[in-house]
Design a protein around this motif. Structure first.
Motif, PDB file in Angstrom:
ATOM      1  N   ARG A   1     -10.493  -2.376   4.048  1.00 33.22           N
ATOM      2  CA  ARG A   1      -9.300  -2.583   2.861  1.00 33.22           C
ATOM      3  C   ARG A   1      -8.663  -3.928   3.518  1.00 33.22           C
ATOM      4  O   ARG A   1      -8.414  -4.620   2.527  1.00 33.22           O
ATOM      5  N   ARG A   2      -8.427  -4.107   4.574  1.00 29.84           N
ATOM      6  CA  ARG A   2      -7.847  -5.587   5.037  1.00 29.84           C
ATOM      7  C   ARG A   2      -8.722  -6.623   5.040  1.00 29.84           C
ATOM      8  O   ARG A   2      -8.378  -7.750   4.855  1.00 29.84           O
TER       9      ARG A   2
ATOM     10  N   LEU B   1      -9.105   1.282   8.257  1.00 25.78           N
ATOM     11  CA  LEU B   1      -8.424   0.236   7.482  1.00 25.78           C
ATOM     12  C   LEU B   1      -9.059  -1.008   7.468  1.00 25.78           C
ATOM     13  O   LEU B   1      -8.778  -2.033   6.635  1.00 25.78           O
TER      14      LEU B   1
ATOM     15  N   LEU C   1     -11.514   0.914  -3.313  1.00 31.93           N
ATOM     16  CA  LEU C   1     -12.485  -0.431  -3.159  1.00 31.93           C
ATOM     17  C   LEU C   1     -13.751   0.051  -4.151  1.00 31.93           C
ATOM     18  O   LEU C   1     -14.392   1.001  -3.748  1.00 31.93           O
TER      19      LEU C   1
ATOM     20  N   PHE D   1     -10.785  -7.163   2.389  1.00 32.40           N
ATOM     21  CA  PHE D   1     -11.310  -6.954   0.935  1.00 32.40           C
ATOM     22  C   PHE D   1     -11.289  -8.291   0.362  1.00 32.40           C
ATOM     23  O   PHE D   1     -12.232  -9.215  -0.180  1.00 32.40           O
TER      24      PHE D   1
ATOM     25  N   MET E   1       0.819  -1.257  -0.011  1.00 31.24           N
ATOM     26  CA  MET E   1      -0.047   0.063   0.097  1.00 31.24           C
ATOM     27  C   MET E   1       0.850   1.238   0.158  1.00 31.24           C
ATOM     28  O   MET E   1       0.477   2.444  -0.429  1.00 31.24           O
TER      29      MET E   1
ATOM     30  N   GLY F   1     -10.116  -3.817  -5.980  1.00 35.03           N
ATOM     31  CA  GLY F   1      -9.482  -2.745  -4.957  1.00 35.03           C
ATOM     32  C   GLY F   1      -8.041  -2.704  -5.506  1.00 35.03           C
ATOM     33  O   GLY F   1      -7.603  -3.548  -6.150  1.00 35.03           O
TER      34      GLY F   1
ATOM     35  N   CYS G   1     -10.993   8.183   5.118  1.00 32.33           N
ATOM     36  CA  CYS G   1     -11.794   7.203   4.217  1.00 32.33           C
ATOM     37  C   CYS G   1     -12.945   7.888   3.844  1.00 32.33           C
ATOM     38  O   CYS G   1     -13.764   8.482   4.643  1.00 32.33           O
TER      39      CYS G   1
ATOM     40  N   HIS H   1      -4.234  -0.583  -5.310  1.00 30.29           N
ATOM     41  CA  HIS H   1      -3.416   0.713  -5.255  1.00 30.29           C
ATOM     42  C   HIS H   1      -3.779   1.739  -6.175  1.00 30.29           C
ATOM     43  O   HIS H   1      -2.769   1.758  -7.200  1.00 30.29           O
TER      44      HIS H   1
ATOM     45  N   GLU I   1      -5.819   4.190  -1.558  1.00 27.57           N
ATOM     46  CA  GLU I   1      -6.525   2.766  -1.915  1.00 27.57           C
ATOM     47  C   GLU I   1      -7.779   3.122  -2.348  1.00 27.57           C
ATOM     48  O   GLU I   1      -8.606   3.899  -1.722  1.00 27.57           O
TER      49      GLU I   1
END
Length: 483
Positions: A348-349, A345, A278, A351, A177, A395, A249, A397, A276
């Motif tokens: 995102r983690r 986060l 998504l 995903f 990331m 999702g 976010c 970078h 990032e």
């Protein structure tokens, strides 16, 4: 006594042609040599244990059964393994934590699996030269924690950093990331000690910041997926410790709005350390997977912007908040403390597991395109999803154009398995069509080898295979991978 066998010196092996399994005599001879050269507990031949090490974290199966697992603890032991394998023409598959996602560490017929997991020494952390000298089995997070305790910073942060090893990161030129600000693993590798295919130990360059004598063999080895040499020690560049992470976010009604906000952030003076994206399919999967994540209804995209600037972090966050609101954000959450940031986060983690839970199986793609082509990439991924009849959530970078489309499918349904394979092929072709690459950070392994000619062209691919033939004339290093 060490078993010996006078090898026939053939011409270079064509890496494009998968090697045949060694014959029984060669396997018996190499095992005898390995038993003589390694401690008893460093050589494993139990079939069940070998099956447990036969593949990485990808959905790609191994192409054959290994004959042994070698677990050296030193450069000398790695050298002994490769000398024996080279003498008898037996393939060697270098392995780390098996967290790879492209089949790069998968077994091939008759292979010796060469695990560097026991080579875990952090030999030196130098705060003046700002380098760390480590063995390949060091876990990425352990190195990051060790240098942080000395007021230093190792930026590369692959998603599997709590599991992946430095050797594996070097093999795939792993990203993460923080690439949008700091770059990839290659940007922090100063020098390597490597063992060549015939067992000779060499160092690729001095550990100085600048070194242009000769060709850049260090960068050639980084990202070569164990096909050119085996890394036994790495000198890695470090930076002073950054400031605390803080960020924003934001959710959006359309992916286009989120992309425009991302473009504005990258173009601003407030460079994020993480940026990032998504998409809506991922957000829907996250709502089903983790109802407590607090994602708003109606959002079709989420953007996460984080800064680690020590002096101007609050100003960065204020800019990200302003930019996302100016581009139509539905919600904007701000975090100036670690606990709040970890909450942001969370989505995102989750995903990848959230997308896998949609149907029970998934193929995790890793394409990168010029950032100007991201709108078309995301639009056409939606078309592919509709045409094959499978969910594809994307999702990754967005700050550097490296996204991870995830194809969800039921692995027990042959029709869905076939549809997922078709989607995989089409996504790789789409990335190349848009001027991009089939892999930004996961590597080629076996999963994407068929797409190489389309991206590189036959002449460039032939040049690269020629380099492989010079360094590994018998074709024993990770055959059937990368090239």
């Amino acid at each position: 006594m060490t078993a010996t066998r006078t090898p026939v010196e053939p011409g270079p092996v064509d890496p494009a042609v998968p090697a045949a399994a060694p014959d029984a005599a060669a396997l018996a001879a190499v095992l005898a040599d390995l038993r003589a050269a390694l401690p008893a507990d460093a050589l494993v031949t139990d079939a069940d244990a070998l099956r447990g090490r036969a593949k990485d974290g990808s959905a790609t199966p191994p192409t054959g059964d290994p004959v042994a697992l070698a677990q050296p603890s030193s450069t000398a032991e790695v050298s002994a393994v490769l000398r024996a394998a080279h003498a008898h023409g037996v393939p060697v598959v270098p392995q780390g934590a098996l967290s790879g996602l492209a089949g790069g560490a998968n077994a091939v017929p008759g292979a010796i699996l060469l695990s560097t997991a026991r080579m875990t020494g952090i030999r030196r952390i130098d705060p003046v030269d700002q380098v760390a000298v480590v063995q390949p089995g060091v876990v990425t997070k352990d190195l990051a924690d060790a240098v942080a305790a000395r007021g230093l910073f190792y930026p590369p942060d692959p998603a599997s950093y709590a599991q992946s090893t430095i050797g594996g990161n070097i093999a795939t030129n792993a990203g993460g990331m923080r690439c949008v600000k700091y770059g990839v693993t290659r940007d922090f590798v100063r020098s390597l000690e490597v063992v060549l295919a015939d067992g000779e130990v060499v160092r690729t360059s001095p550990e100085t910041v600048k070194a242009v004598a000769g060709l850049d063999l260090t960068s050639l080895v980084v990202g070569s997926e164990g096909t050119l040499a085996v890394v036994t020690e790495a000198t890695l560049g470090l930076l002073p410790a950054p400031g605390p992470d803080r960020g924003v976010c934001a959710t959006f009604p359309t992916v286009a709005d989120a992309l425009e906000a991302a473009n504005a952030i990258v173009a601003s003076p407030h460079r994020p350390s993480t940026l990032e994206l998504l998409d809506g399919a991922v957000l829907a999967s996250l709502v089903a997977y983790d109802p407590e994540a607090g994602l708003p209804a109606g959002a079709e995209a989420m953007l996460l912007a984080i800064t680690d600037e020590a002096l101007f972090g609050p100003e960065d966050v204020a800019a990200y908040e302003r930019i996302t609101r100016e581009h139509g954000a539905l919600t904007v959450d701000v975090a100036h403390d670690e606990e709040r940031l970890h909450a942001l986060l969370r989505a995102r983690r989750a995903f990848n597991p959230a997308m896998r839970a949609v149907r029970g199986g998934s193929i995790n793609e890793d394409v990168a395109v010029p950032r100007t082509r991201l709108p078309e990439l995301l639009e056409r991924l939606g078309d592919i999803s509709a045409q094959v009849g499978l969910p594809i959530g994307t999702g990754g970078h967005v700050g550097d154009g490296n996204l991870h489309p995830v194809i969800a499918f039921d692995p027990a349904d042959p029709a869905q398995v076939a549809a997922a394979a078709e989607a995989h092929t089409r996504i790789l072709g789409l990335a190349v069509e848009l001027g991009g690459t089939v892999t930004g950070e996961h590597g080629i392994g076996t999963e994407k080898r068929g797409a190489l000619a389309g991206e590189l062209g036959e002449r460039v691919l032939a040049i690269q295979r020629g380099i492989k033939a010079v360094l590994d004339p018998r074709g024993i290093l990770n055959p059937g991978k990368k090239l």
